[in-house]
Design an enzyme around this catalytic site. Sequence first.
Site, PDB file in Angstrom:
ATOM      1  N   CYS A 115       0.814  -1.218   0.000  1.00 13.21           N
ATOM      2  CA  CYS A 115       0.000   0.000   0.000  1.00 13.21           C
ATOM      3  C   CYS A 115       0.845   1.263   0.000  1.00 13.21           C
ATOM      4  O   CYS A 115       0.309   2.357  -0.137  1.00 13.21           O
ATOM      5  CB  CYS A 115      -0.937   0.007   1.197  1.00 13.21           C
ATOM      6  SG  CYS A 115      -1.947  -1.456   1.264  1.00 13.21           S
ATOM      7  N   HIS A 255      -2.966   6.780   3.565  1.00 13.68           N
ATOM      8  CA  HIS A 255      -3.460   5.524   3.012  1.00 13.68           C
ATOM      9  C   HIS A 255      -4.773   5.171   3.700  1.00 13.68           C
ATOM     10  O   HIS A 255      -4.901   5.272   4.921  1.00 13.68           O
ATOM     11  CB  HIS A 255      -2.411   4.427   3.234  1.00 13.68           C
ATOM     12  CG  HIS A 255      -2.909   3.053   2.932  1.00 13.68           C
ATOM     13  ND1 HIS A 255      -3.623   2.767   1.781  1.00 13.68           N
ATOM     14  CD2 HIS A 255      -2.821   1.887   3.617  1.00 13.68           C
ATOM     15  CE1 HIS A 255      -3.933   1.482   1.782  1.00 13.68           C
ATOM     16  NE2 HIS A 255      -3.468   0.930   2.883  1.00 13.68           N
ATOM     17  N   ASN A 285      -9.952  -0.614   1.501  1.00 12.20           N
ATOM     18  CA  ASN A 285      -8.504  -0.495   1.297  1.00 12.20           C
ATOM     19  C   ASN A 285      -8.172  -0.970  -0.119  1.00 12.20           C
ATOM     20  O   ASN A 285      -8.244  -2.155  -0.420  1.00 12.20           O
ATOM     21  CB  ASN A 285      -7.793  -1.352   2.349  1.00 12.20           C
ATOM     22  CG  ASN A 285      -6.281  -1.341   2.195  1.00 12.20           C
ATOM     23  OD1 ASN A 285      -5.756  -0.849   1.201  1.00 12.20           O
ATOM     24  ND2 ASN A 285      -5.598  -1.912   3.165  1.00 12.20           N
TER      25      ASN A 285
HETATM   26  N1  ACO Z   1     -16.938  -9.537  11.528  1.00 14.48           N
HETATM   27  C1  ACO Z   1     -17.204  -9.851  12.800  1.00 14.48           C
HETATM   28  N2  ACO Z   1     -16.248 -10.201  13.694  1.00 14.48           N
HETATM   29  C2  ACO Z   1     -14.979 -10.199  13.260  1.00 14.48           C
HETATM   30  C3  ACO Z   1     -14.627  -9.886  11.935  1.00 14.48           C
HETATM   31  C4  ACO Z   1     -15.680  -9.544  11.051  1.00 14.48           C
HETATM   32  N3  ACO Z   1     -15.462  -9.210   9.768  1.00 14.48           N
HETATM   33  N4  ACO Z   1     -13.294  -9.975  11.799  1.00 14.48           N
HETATM   34  C5  ACO Z   1     -12.794 -10.324  12.997  1.00 14.48           C
HETATM   35  N5  ACO Z   1     -13.819 -10.473  13.877  1.00 14.48           N
HETATM   36  C6  ACO Z   1     -13.740 -10.837  15.287  1.00 14.48           C
HETATM   37  C7  ACO Z   1     -12.485 -11.595  15.606  1.00 14.48           C
HETATM   38  O1  ACO Z   1     -12.680 -12.977  15.356  1.00 14.48           O
HETATM   39  C8  ACO Z   1     -12.324 -11.317  17.086  1.00 14.48           C
HETATM   40  O2  ACO Z   1     -13.213 -12.156  17.798  1.00 14.48           O
HETATM   41  P1  ACO Z   1     -12.770 -12.800  19.216  1.00 14.48           P
HETATM   42  O3  ACO Z   1     -12.513 -11.612  20.108  1.00 14.48           O
HETATM   43  O4  ACO Z   1     -13.944 -13.617  19.575  1.00 14.48           O
HETATM   44  O5  ACO Z   1     -11.522 -13.572  18.910  1.00 14.48           O
HETATM   45  C9  ACO Z   1     -12.843  -9.884  17.222  1.00 14.48           C
HETATM   46  O6  ACO Z   1     -13.644  -9.639  16.060  1.00 14.48           O
HETATM   47  C10 ACO Z   1     -11.762  -8.826  17.323  1.00 14.48           C
HETATM   48  O7  ACO Z   1     -10.795  -9.089  16.319  1.00 14.48           O
HETATM   49  P2  ACO Z   1      -9.526  -8.180  16.151  1.00 14.48           P
HETATM   50  O8  ACO Z   1      -8.698  -8.679  15.014  1.00 14.48           O
HETATM   51  O9  ACO Z   1      -8.852  -8.002  17.477  1.00 14.48           O
HETATM   52  O10 ACO Z   1     -10.218  -6.813  15.745  1.00 14.48           O
HETATM   53  P3  ACO Z   1      -9.582  -5.398  15.590  1.00 14.48           P
HETATM   54  O11 ACO Z   1     -10.331  -4.418  16.396  1.00 14.48           O
HETATM   55  O12 ACO Z   1      -8.073  -5.419  15.711  1.00 14.48           O
HETATM   56  O13 ACO Z   1      -9.905  -5.057  14.057  1.00 14.48           O
HETATM   57  C11 ACO Z   1      -8.884  -5.075  11.907  1.00 14.48           C
HETATM   58  C12 ACO Z   1      -9.418  -5.905  13.058  1.00 14.48           C
HETATM   59  C13 ACO Z   1     -10.032  -4.245  11.345  1.00 14.48           C
HETATM   60  C14 ACO Z   1      -8.345  -5.996  10.833  1.00 14.48           C
HETATM   61  C15 ACO Z   1      -7.767  -4.137  12.430  1.00 14.48           C
HETATM   62  O14 ACO Z   1      -6.845  -4.888  13.180  1.00 14.48           O
HETATM   63  C16 ACO Z   1      -7.036  -3.432  11.318  1.00 14.48           C
HETATM   64  O15 ACO Z   1      -7.587  -2.590  10.630  1.00 14.48           O
HETATM   65  N6  ACO Z   1      -5.738  -3.714  11.155  1.00 14.48           N
HETATM   66  C17 ACO Z   1      -4.919  -3.075  10.145  1.00 14.48           C
HETATM   67  C18 ACO Z   1      -5.141  -3.747   8.845  1.00 14.48           C
HETATM   68  C19 ACO Z   1      -4.534  -2.986   7.701  1.00 14.48           C
HETATM   69  O16 ACO Z   1      -4.427  -1.780   7.729  1.00 14.48           O
HETATM   70  N7  ACO Z   1      -4.143  -3.741   6.696  1.00 14.48           N
HETATM   71  C20 ACO Z   1      -3.735  -3.197   5.474  1.00 14.48           C
HETATM   72  C21 ACO Z   1      -2.304  -2.830   5.410  1.00 14.48           C
HETATM   73  S1  ACO Z   1      -1.938  -2.202   3.868  1.00 14.48           S
HETATM   74  C22 ACO Z   1      -1.507  -3.368   2.664  1.00 14.48           C
HETATM   75  O17 ACO Z   1      -0.340  -3.442   2.286  1.00 14.48           O
HETATM   76  C23 ACO Z   1      -2.589  -4.254   2.046  1.00 14.48           C
END
Ligand code: ACO
Length: 330
Positions: A115, A255, A285
């Site tokens: 990204c 981003h 994204n």
């Molecule tokens: N719907 C419902 N529940 C979900 C979902 C979903 N889509 N996805 C995960 N959960 C659940 C998980 O299973 C977890 O459940 P548990 O507590 O029972 O285990 C709970 O929600 C919390 O999960 P987390 O991963 O801790 O959630 P978080 O608040 O960290 O959000 C997210 C996750 C949105 C992915 C966040 O961590 C994030 O945005 N990270 C950065 C990702 C990013 O920017 N990536 C791109 C980089 S750029 C590139 O090069 C492509």
Amino acid sequence: MLKKAIGIVGTGSGIPEQVLTNFDLEKMVETSDEWIRTRTGIRERRIAAPHQATSDLAYEAAVKALESAGIAGDEVELIIVATITPDMIFPATACLLQDRLGAKRAAAFDLSAGCSGFIYSLETAANFLAAGKYQTALVIGADLLSRITNWRDRSTCVLFGDGAAAAVLRPVEEPLGFLSSVLGADGSGAEKLYLPAGGSRKPARRETVEAEEHYIRMCGPDVFKFAVRAIEEATLEVLRKADLGVEDVDLFIPHQANVRIIDAAAERLGLDRERILVNVDRYGNTSAASVGLALDEAVRAGRLKKGDVVVLVGFGAGLTWGASVLRWAY
Ligand code: ACO
């Protein structure tokens, strides 16, 4: 500081027509519109049609950018396509584009920085131009992450969308154009966000397909923490290099991965929301396209005027990060 003033003189986007909403995703995996909105800020994203490949969206974006700059395809001397989803492993998607644009004189290559790719590519092109090697460069960020997304994995499939964005670079009058830049990488975080199979380490085989190793793997919470830190540090460094402060920024374009990442970084930087472009709600994204899509939206919405200070900042797979400060050139 570049040896010669180089700026962006035109932008364009290529966005697929098909919209995939959070409600559509509710029917595909165990998730909810409420979870996706509150955790990411995303409401919908665009998905490429089955017949479209990365170069098709890239072409659309490139044509619009060239049109807006009033430049013909055969005037382009350098094409860089930032992508992690090229049409095929080789040849470079930039070469396919070079042919379609009739840019017969142009050197063409792809650049892989996740990204951060758009910012890495802008910096690369700007330096070629500043060195006097070329007069006109075309930079495109384009990704079809839908093609490497596991649509059964709710932790990743709700995040991504498809798109392409382009920028035309040329020499401009001082003090306009790129003022400073920062590029960085930390390969120790490579497996925080990666695609395990399909390369030389693990070529595509029946077993790799069965193990679903051709899909994005990501450690979301680790990437989240890295991203907030990277945006803050890269922004402060790039502004310092340009002898500017956060108060001088007219438009901040980060981003677009997650609105919570943008909000957390903005709070640390003391940046108010009015000066930040956010469109992750509509596109998710879009990887290498994200910063360029947001920039093109800002241009078309009239949010930028000549002389405005713009900060572009990205982070992504690698892990990589990058930031540029520009004094807008038109
Ligand atoms: N719907 C419902 N529940 C979900 C979902 C979903 N889509 N996805 C995960 N959960 C659940 C998980 O299973 C977890 O459940 P548990 O507590 O029972 O285990 C709970 O929600 C919390 O999960 P987390 O991963 O801790 O959630 P978080 O608040 O960290 O959000 C997210 C996750 C949105 C992915 C966040 O961590 C994030 O945005 N990270 C950065 C990702 C990013 O920017 N990536 C791109 C980089 S750029 C590139 O090069 C492509």
